[in-house]
Design an enzyme around this catalytic site. Sequence first.
Site, PDB file in Angstrom:
ATOM      1  N   ARG A  15       0.835  -1.203   0.000  1.00 56.86           N
ATOM      2  CA  ARG A  15       0.000   0.000   0.000  1.00 56.86           C
ATOM      3  C   ARG A  15       0.878   1.264   0.000  1.00 56.86           C
ATOM      4  NH1 ARG A  15      -3.416  -1.377   5.265  1.00 56.86           N
ATOM      5  NH2 ARG A  15      -1.420  -2.345   5.753  1.00 56.86           N
ATOM      6  N   LYS A  74       2.357   1.704   7.351  1.00 54.23           N
ATOM      7  CA  LYS A  74       2.716   0.885   8.524  1.00 54.23           C
ATOM      8  C   LYS A  74       3.715   1.630   9.397  1.00 54.23           C
ATOM      9  CE  LYS A  74       1.358  -2.729   9.296  1.00 54.23           C
ATOM     10  NZ  LYS A  74       0.091  -3.051  10.016  1.00 54.23           N
ATOM     11  N   TYR A  93      -0.285   4.051  10.654  1.00 55.55           N
ATOM     12  CA  TYR A  93      -0.651   3.041  11.652  1.00 55.55           C
ATOM     13  C   TYR A  93       0.574   2.786  12.509  1.00 55.55           C
ATOM     14  CZ  TYR A  93      -4.900   1.900   9.075  1.00 55.55           C
ATOM     15  OH  TYR A  93      -6.119   1.972   8.471  1.00 55.55           O
ATOM     16  N   HIS A  95       0.336   0.940  15.949  1.00 57.70           N
ATOM     17  CA  HIS A  95       0.167  -0.335  16.679  1.00 57.70           C
ATOM     18  C   HIS A  95       1.295  -0.572  17.672  1.00 57.70           C
ATOM     19  CE1 HIS A  95      -3.367  -1.417  14.498  1.00 57.70           C
ATOM     20  NE2 HIS A  95      -2.773  -1.218  13.348  1.00 57.70           N
ATOM     21  N   GLU A 117      -4.884   4.350  13.956  1.00 56.69           N
ATOM     22  CA  GLU A 117      -5.821   3.422  14.591  1.00 56.69           C
ATOM     23  C   GLU A 117      -6.452   3.947  15.877  1.00 56.69           C
ATOM     24  OE1 GLU A 117      -2.569   2.940  14.443  1.00 56.69           O
ATOM     25  OE2 GLU A 117      -1.805   2.206  16.353  1.00 56.69           O
ATOM     26  N   ARG A 202     -24.254  -3.455  20.619  1.00 58.44           N
ATOM     27  CA  ARG A 202     -23.681  -3.867  19.337  1.00 58.44           C
ATOM     28  C   ARG A 202     -24.426  -5.109  18.796  1.00 58.44           C
ATOM     29  NH1 ARG A 202     -21.359  -1.980  14.821  1.00 58.44           N
ATOM     30  NH2 ARG A 202     -20.428  -3.743  13.723  1.00 58.44           N
ATOM     31  N   VAL A 238     -11.525  -9.054  18.164  1.00 53.58           N
ATOM     32  CA  VAL A 238     -11.826  -8.165  19.291  1.00 53.58           C
ATOM     33  C   VAL A 238     -10.894  -6.959  19.265  1.00 53.58           C
ATOM     34  CG1 VAL A 238     -12.632 -10.003  20.812  1.00 53.58           C
ATOM     35  CG2 VAL A 238     -10.246  -9.301  20.890  1.00 53.58           C
ATOM     36  N   LEU A 239     -11.324  -5.919  19.915  1.00 49.00           N
ATOM     37  CA  LEU A 239     -10.448  -4.761  20.062  1.00 49.00           C
ATOM     38  C   LEU A 239     -10.787  -3.997  21.325  1.00 49.00           C
ATOM     39  CD1 LEU A 239      -8.276  -2.802  18.936  1.00 49.00           C
ATOM     40  CD2 LEU A 239     -10.126  -1.516  17.897  1.00 49.00           C
ATOM     41  N   ALA A 267      -6.893  -9.890  15.071  1.00 52.42           N
ATOM     42  CA  ALA A 267      -6.434  -8.986  16.138  1.00 52.42           C
ATOM     43  C   ALA A 267      -4.942  -9.125  16.429  1.00 52.42           C
ATOM     44  CB  ALA A 267      -7.243  -9.226  17.411  1.00 52.42           C
ATOM     45  N   ASP A 269      -2.515  -7.768  15.141  1.00 55.77           N
ATOM     46  CA  ASP A 269      -1.768  -6.496  15.154  1.00 55.77           C
ATOM     47  C   ASP A 269      -1.830  -5.835  16.531  1.00 55.77           C
ATOM     48  OD1 ASP A 269      -4.432  -5.902  14.949  1.00 55.77           O
ATOM     49  OD2 ASP A 269      -4.213  -4.357  13.422  1.00 55.77           O
TER      50      ASP A 269
HETATM   51  N1  LIG Z   1      -4.502  -8.072  10.863  1.00 55.48           N
HETATM   52  C1  LIG Z   1      -4.886  -7.026  10.156  1.00 55.48           C
HETATM   53  O1  LIG Z   1      -4.445  -6.821   9.037  1.00 55.48           O
HETATM   54  C2  LIG Z   1      -5.922  -6.096  10.705  1.00 55.48           C
HETATM   55  C3  LIG Z   1      -6.576  -5.164   9.878  1.00 55.48           C
HETATM   56  C4  LIG Z   1      -7.570  -4.361  10.442  1.00 55.48           C
HETATM   57  C5  LIG Z   1      -7.899  -4.474  11.790  1.00 55.48           C
HETATM   58  N2  LIG Z   1      -7.221  -5.379  12.558  1.00 55.48           N
HETATM   59  C6  LIG Z   1      -7.526  -5.597  13.976  1.00 55.48           C
HETATM   60  O2  LIG Z   1      -8.742  -6.263  14.124  1.00 55.48           O
HETATM   61  C7  LIG Z   1      -9.225  -6.035  15.446  1.00 55.48           C
HETATM   62  C8  LIG Z   1     -10.691  -5.639  15.420  1.00 55.48           C
HETATM   63  O3  LIG Z   1     -10.830  -4.361  14.794  1.00 55.48           O
HETATM   64  P1  LIG Z   1     -12.246  -3.672  14.577  1.00 55.48           P
HETATM   65  O4  LIG Z   1     -12.038  -2.512  13.675  1.00 55.48           O
HETATM   66  O5  LIG Z   1     -13.252  -4.685  14.225  1.00 55.48           O
HETATM   67  O6  LIG Z   1     -12.562  -3.111  16.023  1.00 55.48           O
HETATM   68  P2  LIG Z   1     -13.999  -2.687  16.566  1.00 55.48           P
HETATM   69  O7  LIG Z   1     -13.766  -1.786  17.715  1.00 55.48           O
HETATM   70  O8  LIG Z   1     -14.885  -2.239  15.453  1.00 55.48           O
HETATM   71  O9  LIG Z   1     -14.610  -4.062  17.096  1.00 55.48           O
HETATM   72  C9  LIG Z   1     -14.081  -4.736  18.180  1.00 55.48           C
HETATM   73  C10 LIG Z   1     -15.240  -5.432  18.863  1.00 55.48           C
HETATM   74  O10 LIG Z   1     -14.696  -6.311  19.841  1.00 55.48           O
HETATM   75  C11 LIG Z   1     -15.672  -6.343  20.883  1.00 55.48           C
HETATM   76  N3  LIG Z   1     -15.055  -6.917  22.057  1.00 55.48           N
HETATM   77  C12 LIG Z   1     -14.225  -6.366  22.958  1.00 55.48           C
HETATM   78  N4  LIG Z   1     -13.913  -7.256  23.919  1.00 55.48           N
HETATM   79  C13 LIG Z   1     -14.570  -8.402  23.613  1.00 55.48           C
HETATM   80  C14 LIG Z   1     -14.674  -9.675  24.220  1.00 55.48           C
HETATM   81  N5  LIG Z   1     -14.025  -9.951  25.349  1.00 55.48           N
HETATM   82  N6  LIG Z   1     -15.443 -10.609  23.614  1.00 55.48           N
HETATM   83  C15 LIG Z   1     -16.113 -10.341  22.465  1.00 55.48           C
HETATM   84  N7  LIG Z   1     -16.058  -9.147  21.855  1.00 55.48           N
HETATM   85  C16 LIG Z   1     -15.306  -8.195  22.432  1.00 55.48           C
HETATM   86  C17 LIG Z   1     -16.091  -4.891  21.030  1.00 55.48           C
HETATM   87  O11 LIG Z   1     -17.308  -4.779  21.731  1.00 55.48           O
HETATM   88  C18 LIG Z   1     -16.198  -4.466  19.577  1.00 55.48           C
HETATM   89  O12 LIG Z   1     -17.499  -4.626  19.057  1.00 55.48           O
HETATM   90  C19 LIG Z   1      -8.298  -4.953  16.003  1.00 55.48           C
HETATM   91  O13 LIG Z   1      -7.298  -5.547  16.805  1.00 55.48           O
HETATM   92  C20 LIG Z   1      -7.673  -4.353  14.795  1.00 55.48           C
HETATM   93  O14 LIG Z   1      -6.418  -3.733  15.078  1.00 55.48           O
HETATM   94  C21 LIG Z   1      -6.245  -6.175  12.037  1.00 55.48           C
END
Ligand SMILES: NC(=O)c1ccc[n+]([C@@H]2O[C@H](COP(=O)([O-])OP(=O)(O)OC[C@H]3O[C@@H](n4cnc5c(N)ncnc54)[C@H](O)[C@@H]3O)[C@@H](O)[C@H]2O)c1
Length: 374
Positions: A15, A74, A93, A95, A117, A202, A238-239, A267, A269
């Site tokens: 990217r 990144k 980003y 992280h 982020e 949610r 989760v986040l 998750a 990252d």
């Molecule tokens: N690997 C990658 O390339 C990549 C790309 C984008 C996002 N991500 C990661 O993905 C993850 C999620 O991002 P998102 O944008 O969906 O975040 P988000 O905030 O939209 O959603 C996270 C959800 O997790 C829920 N949550 C929190 N604790 C919980 C638990 N104990 N049990 C169940 N649900 C729970 C929250 O209520 C929320 O709805 C983040 O860590 C983000 O950094 C990774």
Amino acid sequence: MEVGVAKEIKPDEYRVALTPAGALELIQHGHDVLVETGAGDGSAFADSAYEAVGARLVSVDEVWSEAELLLKVKEPIASEYGRLRDDLVLFTYLHIAADEPLIRALVESGVTGVAYETVETANRSLPLLAPMSEIAGRLAAQAGAYFLEKPLGGRGLLLGGVPGVSPGEVVVIGGGMVGYNAAVIALGLGANVTILERSIDRMRHLEEVLGSRVTLLMSSSLQIEESVADADVVIGAVLIPGALAPRLVTADMVREMKEGSVIADVAIDQGGCVETSRPTTHSEPVYVVDGVTHYCVANMPGAVPITSTKALTNATLPYVEAIADHGLAEAVARDPALSHGVNVLDGKITYEAVAEAHGLEYHPLDDVLPLSPV
Ligand SMILES: NC(=O)c1ccc[n+]([C@@H]2O[C@H](COP(=O)([O-])OP(=O)(O)OC[C@H]3O[C@@H](n4cnc5c(N)ncnc54)[C@H](O)[C@@H]3O)[C@@H](O)[C@H]2O)c1
């Protein structure tokens, strides 16, 4: 302002932080745009496309030393740490909750680190994480389906089944942006989908938009244990903003999973929500623990750069314009969402969850950055 666009050098990252269309917008606002040669190649934006809108093509040394505001995708990697300086605003980003060497480099250099982020609006949405989460969620469901195939080490199950044969079970932990998008694609493929969430609001929203096609369950250790044991694909989504992901799926739970099932820990990252997860790359996306394939690519959207670059710059450009037009202090004073993005400034950590994750001192942004009155 001198706005720089650096070429990404992290493995498998294609990217770029600004499209030629975005460069033109900044130039029309009166800014100079410096683009490192070849920065857009991976996203099918040739150097000539940037030149055509009036950007200046420069070397890696020039982009890092001349830019006042440097745009990246990144976080800086070790070979870039030496380029950080105290009069640079780095917008990317970061992280950093899961990256000790990076936080040290940011603090020691005095650079201002604004993390995409953690930019957060009043209704708690994360506008600069959202587009990448949409893409990663969709890719996670695709990866889950793909790695279930027998020749790839999977169970040998077609996720959607066929008439007369049951589909596979997809369990999504966290029903936010990643989780919702993973569920949409998994449902589209024909899988049975369960989302575990801990926010009732949610879940109500997910029920409204997805209807009865998904099972929505309150997330708890016991429920996770039961759901994961039945799953063919588990998607970790989760986040807790800025913090390390909670380790919700333990190594014991992984041991109880079906042979050849797949975990896609999006998750990762933020450290991953599965105890047995460790970051992987697009060139080697998976490894196996206790017969379970783990897909833990930390920069998933990097695999589809043409889509991701456009989706990212659509979201970041208004913030980039605000910083370039007003300077960081005033831009932050005008927009509290952007102020949440400032993680490090002047060698001090200004984002509480990041400071906590590293056991370091937290300095509220107001104490470190004298905010100009609007
Ligand atoms: N690997 C990658 O390339 C990549 C790309 C984008 C996002 N991500 C990661 O993905 C993850 C999620 O991002 P998102 O944008 O969906 O975040 P988000 O905030 O939209 O959603 C996270 C959800 O997790 C829920 N949550 C929190 N604790 C919980 C638990 N104990 N049990 C169940 N649900 C729970 C929250 O209520 C929320 O709805 C983040 O860590 C983000 O950094 C990774």
